[in-house]
Scaffold this motif. Structure first.
Motif, PDB file in Angstrom:
ATOM      1  N   PRO B  69       0.849  -1.186   0.000  1.00 61.79           N
ATOM      2  CA  PRO B  69       0.000   0.000   0.000  1.00 61.79           C
ATOM      3  C   PRO B  69       0.888   1.240   0.000  1.00 61.79           C
ATOM      4  O   PRO B  69       1.919   1.257   0.674  1.00 61.79           O
ATOM      5  CB  PRO B  69      -0.782  -0.109   1.311  1.00 61.79           C
ATOM      6  CG  PRO B  69      -0.314  -1.323   2.005  1.00 61.79           C
ATOM      7  CD  PRO B  69       0.700  -2.010   1.199  1.00 61.79           C
ATOM      8  N   ASP B  70       0.471   2.208  -0.777  1.00 57.09           N
ATOM      9  CA  ASP B  70       1.251   3.434  -0.846  1.00 57.09           C
ATOM     10  C   ASP B  70       1.146   4.182   0.475  1.00 57.09           C
ATOM     11  O   ASP B  70       0.054   4.517   0.922  1.00 57.09           O
ATOM     12  CB  ASP B  70       0.715   4.312  -1.989  1.00 57.09           C
ATOM     13  CG  ASP B  70       1.640   5.479  -2.281  1.00 57.09           C
ATOM     14  OD1 ASP B  70       2.279   5.976  -1.348  1.00 57.09           O
ATOM     15  OD2 ASP B  70       1.722   5.881  -3.447  1.00 57.09           O
ATOM     16  N   PRO B  71       2.248   4.433   1.143  1.00 58.02           N
ATOM     17  CA  PRO B  71       2.205   5.145   2.422  1.00 58.02           C
ATOM     18  C   PRO B  71       1.624   6.545   2.263  1.00 58.02           C
ATOM     19  O   PRO B  71       0.871   7.011   3.108  1.00 58.02           O
ATOM     20  CB  PRO B  71       3.679   5.194   2.833  1.00 58.02           C
ATOM     21  CG  PRO B  71       4.458   4.974   1.583  1.00 58.02           C
ATOM     22  CD  PRO B  71       3.594   4.122   0.709  1.00 58.02           C
ATOM     23  N   ALA B  72       1.948   7.192   1.163  1.00 64.65           N
ATOM     24  CA  ALA B  72       1.464   8.554   0.936  1.00 64.65           C
ATOM     25  C   ALA B  72      -0.044   8.570   0.698  1.00 64.65           C
ATOM     26  O   ALA B  72      -0.823   9.001   1.546  1.00 64.65           O
ATOM     27  CB  ALA B  72       2.211   9.181  -0.239  1.00 64.65           C
ATOM     28  N   HIS B  73      -0.472   8.055  -0.444  1.00 69.96           N
ATOM     29  CA  HIS B  73      -1.897   8.022  -0.783  1.00 69.96           C
ATOM     30  C   HIS B  73      -2.522   6.781  -0.180  1.00 69.96           C
ATOM     31  O   HIS B  73      -2.012   5.668  -0.350  1.00 69.96           O
ATOM     32  CB  HIS B  73      -2.105   7.997  -2.287  1.00 69.96           C
ATOM     33  CG  HIS B  73      -1.140   8.878  -3.015  1.00 69.96           C
ATOM     34  ND1 HIS B  73       0.201   8.569  -3.134  1.00 69.96           N
ATOM     35  CD2 HIS B  73      -1.307  10.063  -3.643  1.00 69.96           C
ATOM     36  CE1 HIS B  73       0.805   9.528  -3.810  1.00 69.96           C
ATOM     37  NE2 HIS B  73      -0.084  10.450  -4.132  1.00 69.96           N
ATOM     38  N   GLY B  74      -3.602   6.950   0.478  1.00 65.12           N
ATOM     39  CA  GLY B  74      -4.216   5.852   1.196  1.00 65.12           C
ATOM     40  C   GLY B  74      -4.641   4.692   0.316  1.00 65.12           C
ATOM     41  O   GLY B  74      -4.373   3.529   0.624  1.00 65.12           O
ATOM     42  N   LYS B  75      -5.259   4.996  -0.816  1.00 64.66           N
ATOM     43  CA  LYS B  75      -5.861   3.941  -1.606  1.00 64.66           C
ATOM     44  C   LYS B  75      -4.872   3.220  -2.526  1.00 64.66           C
ATOM     45  O   LYS B  75      -4.997   2.030  -2.765  1.00 64.66           O
ATOM     46  CB  LYS B  75      -7.003   4.534  -2.466  1.00 64.66           C
ATOM     47  CG  LYS B  75      -8.058   5.283  -1.672  1.00 64.66           C
ATOM     48  CD  LYS B  75      -8.834   4.329  -0.751  1.00 64.66           C
ATOM     49  CE  LYS B  75      -9.902   3.566  -1.501  1.00 64.66           C
ATOM     50  NZ  LYS B  75     -11.092   4.342  -1.828  1.00 64.66           N
ATOM     51  N   LYS B  76      -3.920   3.954  -3.018  1.00 63.88           N
ATOM     52  CA  LYS B  76      -3.058   3.411  -4.061  1.00 63.88           C
ATOM     53  C   LYS B  76      -2.207   2.243  -3.601  1.00 63.88           C
ATOM     54  O   LYS B  76      -1.959   2.042  -2.416  1.00 63.88           O
ATOM     55  CB  LYS B  76      -2.154   4.509  -4.612  1.00 63.88           C
ATOM     56  CG  LYS B  76      -2.861   5.453  -5.551  1.00 63.88           C
ATOM     57  CD  LYS B  76      -1.855   6.174  -6.427  1.00 63.88           C
ATOM     58  CE  LYS B  76      -2.537   6.817  -7.619  1.00 63.88           C
ATOM     59  NZ  LYS B  76      -1.546   7.371  -8.563  1.00 63.88           N
ATOM     60  N   ILE B  77      -1.762   1.487  -4.564  1.00 64.65           N
ATOM     61  CA  ILE B  77      -0.883   0.369  -4.295  1.00 64.65           C
ATOM     62  C   ILE B  77       0.365   0.537  -5.145  1.00 64.65           C
ATOM     63  O   ILE B  77       0.271   0.856  -6.319  1.00 64.65           O
ATOM     64  CB  ILE B  77      -1.583  -0.962  -4.643  1.00 64.65           C
ATOM     65  CG1 ILE B  77      -2.656  -1.252  -3.594  1.00 64.65           C
ATOM     66  CG2 ILE B  77      -0.580  -2.092  -4.716  1.00 64.65           C
ATOM     67  CD1 ILE B  77      -3.440  -2.501  -3.869  1.00 64.65           C
ATOM     68  N   VAL B  78       1.505   0.338  -4.522  1.00 61.47           N
ATOM     69  CA  VAL B  78       2.768   0.506  -5.236  1.00 61.47           C
ATOM     70  C   VAL B  78       3.378  -0.842  -5.555  1.00 61.47           C
ATOM     71  O   VAL B  78       3.433  -1.719  -4.685  1.00 61.47           O
ATOM     72  CB  VAL B  78       3.792   1.282  -4.382  1.00 61.47           C
ATOM     73  CG1 VAL B  78       4.953   1.724  -5.241  1.00 61.47           C
ATOM     74  CG2 VAL B  78       3.150   2.456  -3.708  1.00 61.47           C
TER      75      VAL B  78
END
Lengths: 132, 132
Positions: B69-78
């Motif tokens: 999970p992207d630490p910055a944006h809640g929803k996104k996945i890296v």
DNA sequence: CTGTATCCTTAGGGATACTG
DNA sequence: CAGTATCCCTAAGGATACAG
């Protein structure tokens, strides 16, 4: 459609690498001393005649392999790698390295492959020609 | 059926190279700074959602990529490359060399790729992380 | 935004018989 | 021996709608 090259080297490479059989045929030519249609067929991979003929034709079109009548036996046809085909060798080696590191089923390349690798390109063809 | 590995490094490699999309996704991760599902989708190659999801899952199964999970944006996945994925880099480079030699449409790799190539492996990840 | 689910089409490719 | 020619079938994959 679907995937054109337009300047990407990886997509270009996938034109030859991106199918199930071509690289195996190249491997056979490069490291296993197989040179005849019949040898590819009975290599135990289970390729069928129409597919093999198709891939050989494609590889020839792409100038990766070259076919000549066998000077010794009248009927037979010999396949060999062109310069362009031989130049695929670094790709093969890098795949081997990766597999050796991550696939526990992969056996260490045979001695002559290691040797081959350390030779200058000019000598590689001779070594291959002497195979088997 | 059809083609099992049993110890051949090339067949093992074909597990990743032998399809149309996986290597392009890896290329995007490795050299283009793409890290998100949406970025792969709109990369202009025309991959469709189900295929993309399938390839991402396969690559994750093969431990070549890793999702967090992207630490910055809640929803996104890296998505990022694992060690095993990063170790595909020599294969990529050798493909690039070959294409550069034989495909007149292939453009010279961008400067940072050349630079990347000369770095020790330990530094490569940092360079990639700073991309874009 | 990151996926699933579905439907449908096409290309890849196995089996087999046949030809020069 | 080195392929062609069929036939048929499956898996890959495109389009689109939908879900968490």
């Amino acid at each position: 459609m679907s995937y054109e090259r337009n300047g990407c080297p990886i997509r270009f490479g996938l034109g030859i690498l991106g199918d199930k059989w071509s690289l195996l045929i190249i491997r056979d030519l490069m490291f296993k001393g197989r040179r005849y249609y019949g040898e590819f067929l009975s290599a135990g991979e289970g390729i069928s005649t129409n597919i093999l003929a198709d891939r050989l034709a494609r590889l020839e079109d792409a100038d990766i392999i070259h076919k000549t009548p066998d000077p010794a036996h009248g009927k037979k046809i010999v396949y060999c790698l062109t310069e362009k085909g031989l130049d695929l060798m670094p790709i093969m080696f890098s795949i081997m390295d990766w597999a050796e590191k991550y696939d526990d089923q992969t056996e260490v390349p045979r001695e002559f492959i290691k040797e081959l690798r350390n030779q200058p390109k000019s000598l590689r063809r001779k070594i291959l020609a002497s195979l088997k």
